[in-house]
Structures are given as structure tokens and as C-alpha cells.
Scaffold this motif. Structure first.
Motif, PDB file in Angstrom:
ATOM      1  N   TRP A  50      45.794 -29.865  -8.065  1.00 52.08           N
ATOM      2  CA  TRP A  50      47.016 -29.138  -8.405  1.00 52.08           C
ATOM      3  C   TRP A  50      48.182 -29.620  -7.554  1.00 52.08           C
ATOM      4  CZ3 TRP A  50      47.432 -23.067  -7.706  1.00 52.08           C
ATOM      5  CH2 TRP A  50      48.650 -22.626  -8.252  1.00 52.08           C
ATOM      6  N   ILE A  51      47.964 -29.754  -6.263  1.00 51.31           N
ATOM      7  CA  ILE A  51      49.012 -30.245  -5.361  1.00 51.31           C
ATOM      8  C   ILE A  51      49.446 -31.651  -5.768  1.00 51.31           C
ATOM      9  CG2 ILE A  51      49.501 -30.899  -2.969  1.00 51.31           C
ATOM     10  CD1 ILE A  51      47.415 -28.663  -2.197  1.00 51.31           C
ATOM     11  N   TRP A  52      48.490 -32.465  -6.137  1.00 51.85           N
ATOM     12  CA  TRP A  52      48.790 -33.831  -6.596  1.00 51.85           C
ATOM     13  C   TRP A  52      49.705 -33.797  -7.810  1.00 51.85           C
ATOM     14  CZ3 TRP A  52      44.766 -37.678  -9.010  1.00 51.85           C
ATOM     15  CH2 TRP A  52      45.245 -38.991  -8.894  1.00 51.85           C
ATOM     16  N   MET A  53      49.424 -32.879  -8.734  1.00 51.16           N
ATOM     17  CA  MET A  53      50.232 -32.763  -9.944  1.00 51.16           C
ATOM     18  C   MET A  53      51.605 -32.150  -9.677  1.00 51.16           C
ATOM     19  SD  MET A  53      48.573 -34.228 -12.272  1.00 51.16           S
ATOM     20  CE  MET A  53      47.781 -35.299 -11.044  1.00 51.16           C
ATOM     21  N   ILE A  54      51.795 -31.555  -8.514  1.00 53.99           N
ATOM     22  CA  ILE A  54      53.128 -31.110  -8.104  1.00 53.99           C
ATOM     23  C   ILE A  54      53.921 -32.289  -7.532  1.00 53.99           C
ATOM     24  CG2 ILE A  54      54.422 -29.670  -6.475  1.00 53.99           C
ATOM     25  CD1 ILE A  54      52.121 -27.631  -6.647  1.00 53.99           C
ATOM     26  N   THR A  55      53.253 -33.095  -6.715  1.00 51.43           N
ATOM     27  CA  THR A  55      53.963 -34.181  -6.029  1.00 51.43           C
ATOM     28  C   THR A  55      54.316 -35.332  -6.968  1.00 51.43           C
ATOM     29  OG1 THR A  55      51.881 -35.258  -5.350  1.00 51.43           O
ATOM     30  CG2 THR A  55      52.827 -33.615  -3.849  1.00 51.43           C
ATOM     31  N   PHE A  78      45.582 -28.128 -15.000  1.00 53.93           N
ATOM     32  CA  PHE A  78      46.225 -28.280 -13.697  1.00 53.93           C
ATOM     33  C   PHE A  78      47.426 -29.224 -13.735  1.00 53.93           C
ATOM     34  CE2 PHE A  78      42.369 -26.276 -12.032  1.00 53.93           C
ATOM     35  CZ  PHE A  78      42.953 -25.371 -11.150  1.00 53.93           C
ATOM     36  N   VAL A  79      47.458 -30.138 -14.688  1.00 53.88           N
ATOM     37  CA  VAL A  79      48.689 -30.917 -14.907  1.00 53.88           C
ATOM     38  C   VAL A  79      49.815 -29.967 -15.292  1.00 53.88           C
ATOM     39  CG1 VAL A  79      49.815 -32.563 -16.435  1.00 53.88           C
ATOM     40  CG2 VAL A  79      47.596 -33.122 -15.466  1.00 53.88           C
ATOM     41  N   ALA A  80      49.523 -29.048 -16.212  1.00 54.41           N
ATOM     42  CA  ALA A  80      50.526 -28.057 -16.624  1.00 54.41           C
ATOM     43  C   ALA A  80      50.967 -27.204 -15.449  1.00 54.41           C
ATOM     44  CB  ALA A  80      49.955 -27.179 -17.740  1.00 54.41           C
ATOM     45  N   TYR A  81      50.004 -26.724 -14.672  1.00 55.42           N
ATOM     46  CA  TYR A  81      50.338 -25.882 -13.524  1.00 55.42           C
ATOM     47  C   TYR A  81      51.208 -26.624 -12.514  1.00 55.42           C
ATOM     48  CZ  TYR A  81      46.884 -22.367 -15.006  1.00 55.42           C
ATOM     49  OH  TYR A  81      46.194 -21.393 -15.685  1.00 55.42           O
ATOM     50  N   GLY A  82      50.925 -27.910 -12.319  1.00 55.55           N
ATOM     51  CA  GLY A  82      51.719 -28.693 -11.389  1.00 55.55           C
ATOM     52  C   GLY A  82      53.140 -28.906 -11.876  1.00 55.55           C
ATOM     53  N   PHE A  83      53.299 -29.236 -13.158  1.00 57.40           N
ATOM     54  CA  PHE A  83      54.620 -29.489 -13.721  1.00 57.40           C
ATOM     55  C   PHE A  83      55.504 -28.249 -13.660  1.00 57.40           C
ATOM     56  CE2 PHE A  83      53.449 -33.245 -16.740  1.00 57.40           C
ATOM     57  CZ  PHE A  83      53.098 -33.996 -15.637  1.00 57.40           C
TER      58      PHE A  83
END
Length: 305
Positions: free
Chosen positions: A97-102, A180-185
Motif C-alpha cells: 500500500w505504501i509503495w502504491m502511495i509513493t 491496494f493500487v486503488a487505495y494508494g492512488f
């Protein structure tokens, strides 16, 4: 301390540095502060990417000397289940999840020269993104992702415990990553909405619109695939059973759908000046609630337990 865990604390440090430099940049015209803040956030992206790829390497090589790897894969597991085992537990899901935020924020940082945004909006958005990342990194640090497996674990099952039987399906390979891609975006609309509330500058939509649309698309796919999984694996007799986790993932989707409309009307006509950014902020808050419901440890009775 394992090198991986040290990397998590390094990431926390870089995120805090980016926040501080961004705040200082608000009160000065010194471009060096903006450049250093950008470098710190890109450094965070690099650290998180290395940690994520390292965790996948540990799973693909079934290095069961690590407790998290031992818990969710085994030496004789098929390759696809070694891959999907990364997201079978809380700590691995948090790192992803953190990765998908960064990733999306790194893209915004790299295209800052061509994508002109008000400096104050960019700085406050960076503060919001880094703040959300610091919280998740701290929770990740508490979970000791790269801790060693105990001797009892290794003596009882030397090759690893392996993935739960209910998770050994092809849908496990694609459903959690998409969600988790969605959650990160969705962190970017949250941070951009926060930036607007502070600055009242219209440029916040330049940072939120694309990523909110992408987040909506991935979340829609994730919910749909989850329904197929429930139908084919759990035998509910339908695609929707009002499971607590299903319902909690539907809530941010509903609010995000409204946010897409409100955001567009703000951009075109200046409508929803308060409602639109607040909907972006609360969409992410509901994402946090959805992840809490998934890992609620028996608070709600769910097949995700």
C-alpha cells in the motif's frame, strides 16, 4: 535490527524531512528547499521500492528464515502462490500500500517541471502525502515485517507454513494488488483536498483529478473481482453477501463516485467549493476504515478473517 526494518525507519526519516522542507518552502522563495523536498520524497520512493522488491524476492526464493515469509508461503508452493503470499498478511499488504502511495507521487514530482501547479498547493499536497505515508510506515515498523522466524517455527515446518487453502486461487494473484493500487492512488485526492482547504487555490484539482479517476477504476475492478471470488470459491450462491469487508470497501467507492462528479463541477463551474475537497478527504478516510475492517481481529465476523 534487520536491514529491511532499518530501511523502514529510513523511509520515515525521509518523509518527515520532505514535510519539514515543504513547510519551510511556504515561507520563502528559496527554490533549493523545493528541490531538496522533492529529492527527499523521491528518495522515499526509492527506499520503499527497494523494500517491496526485496520482500518479493524473499517470497519467490522462499526464504523461510523470515517469520513473515514462513507464515505465508512454503518452499514447495507454486510460483504464483509465492507471489501472492506477499499480500496474504497485514505487514506485506501495508508495504505494498505504501509503495502504491509513493509511485503516483513520484510521478508528480518528476513531471513537476511540465505540470505547472501553484507552489503552495504542491507543497501542502506533499505534506499530506508524506504525512499519510509516515503513519503507515510507523504501523509497518511496529509489525516487524523483516523479523526472523523462531526455532520452533523452523523445526515444526522447515519449509514454511504455506498459504491458507482458501487463498490458493488465481484470483488471489490479482484481487489484492488491484485493491491496494486503488487505495494508494486515493491518497493524492486526500492530500490535494487538504491542500485546498489550507490555501483555497483552484490548482488542487490538477493533482487530484487523474489519480481519483484511476483510483475509482481500480477500486471498481477490485470489488468486481472480489465478488467473482466470493461466488466461485466461497459458494455464497451470489456475488454479494454483505460481508463486513465487502460493505466497508463499497463505502469509499460510493463517496469516490460522488467526488468525481463534484470535482468535475468544481473545475468547470466553480461549484462544490467545500464539498468536493471534503469528499476527496473522506474517501481516503473510508479506505483506512476498510483496511481496519479487514484486519479487525474478530471485531466483525468476516470471511477475510
Amino acid at each position: 535490527m534487520a536491514i529491511g526494518n532499518a530501511g523502514i525507519y529510513l523511509g520515515i526519516g525521509l518523509a518527515i524531512i520532505a514535510m519539514v522542507l515543504s513547510y519551510l518552502r511556504l515561507n520563502t522563495e528559496d527554490e533549493r528547499l523545493e528541490r531538496l523536498a522533492r529529492q527527499a520524497s523521491l528518495g522515499l520512493f526509492s527506499i520503499v521500492t527497494i523494500l517491496a522488491l526485496y520482500l518479493y524476492y524473499l517470497f519467490l526464493t522462499a526464504d523461510v528464515s523470515y517469520e513473515y515469509v514462513w507464515l505465508y508461503t512454503s518452499e514447495d508452493a507454486p510460483l504464483k502462490y509465492k507471489f501472492s503470499g506477499v499480500l496474504a498478511g497485514k505487514a506485506g499488504s501495508l508495504l505494498f500500500w505504501i509503495w502504491m502511495i509513493t509511485i503516483p507521487w513520484a510521478i508528480e514530482e518528476l513531471r513537476a517541471g511540465k505540470h505547472k501547479v501553484d507552489p503552495a498547493i504542491r507543497a501542502w499536497t506533499r505534506i499530506g502525502v508524506m504525512g499519510a505515508t509516515v503513519v503507515l510506515l510507523y504501523v509497518l515498523a511496529l509489525n516487524d515485517l523483516f523479523g526472523a522466524a523462531t526455532d520452533d517455527m523452523l523445526s515444526s515446518q522447515p519449509g514454511g507454513q504455506g498459504l491458507n487453502a482458501l487463498l490458493q486461487t488465481d484470483l488471489m494473484v490479482i484481487h489484492p494488488p488491484i485493491v491496494f493500487v486503488a487505495y494508494g492512488f486515493m491518497v493524492l485526492p486526500f492530500a490535494a483536498g487538504f491542500a485546498y482547504l489550507v490555501t483555497q487555490h483552484k490548482d488542487w484539482v490538477k493533482l487530484s483529478m487523474f489519480w481519483s479517476r484511476a483510483g475509482w477504476l481500480f477500486l471498481t475492478m477490485g470489488i468486481a473481482i472480489g465478488g467473482v471470488w466470493a461466488y466461485t470459491t466461497l459458494g455464497w450462491g451470489g456475488y454479494w453477501g454483505w460481508d463486513p469487508v465487502e460493505t466497508s470497501s463499497l463505502l469509499p467507492w460510493l463517496l469516490l463516485s460522488g467526488f468525481l462528479h463534484a470535482q468535475l463541477m468544481y473545475k468547470r463551474k466553480g461549484d462544490y467549493t467545500l464539498t468536493a475537497p471534503l469528499m476527496g478527504i473522506f474517501s481516503y478516510i473510508l479506505v483506512v476504515f476498510a483496511t481496519f475492517a479487514t484486519r479487525a481481529a474478530g471485531l466483525w465476523v468476516s470471511v477475510h478473517s
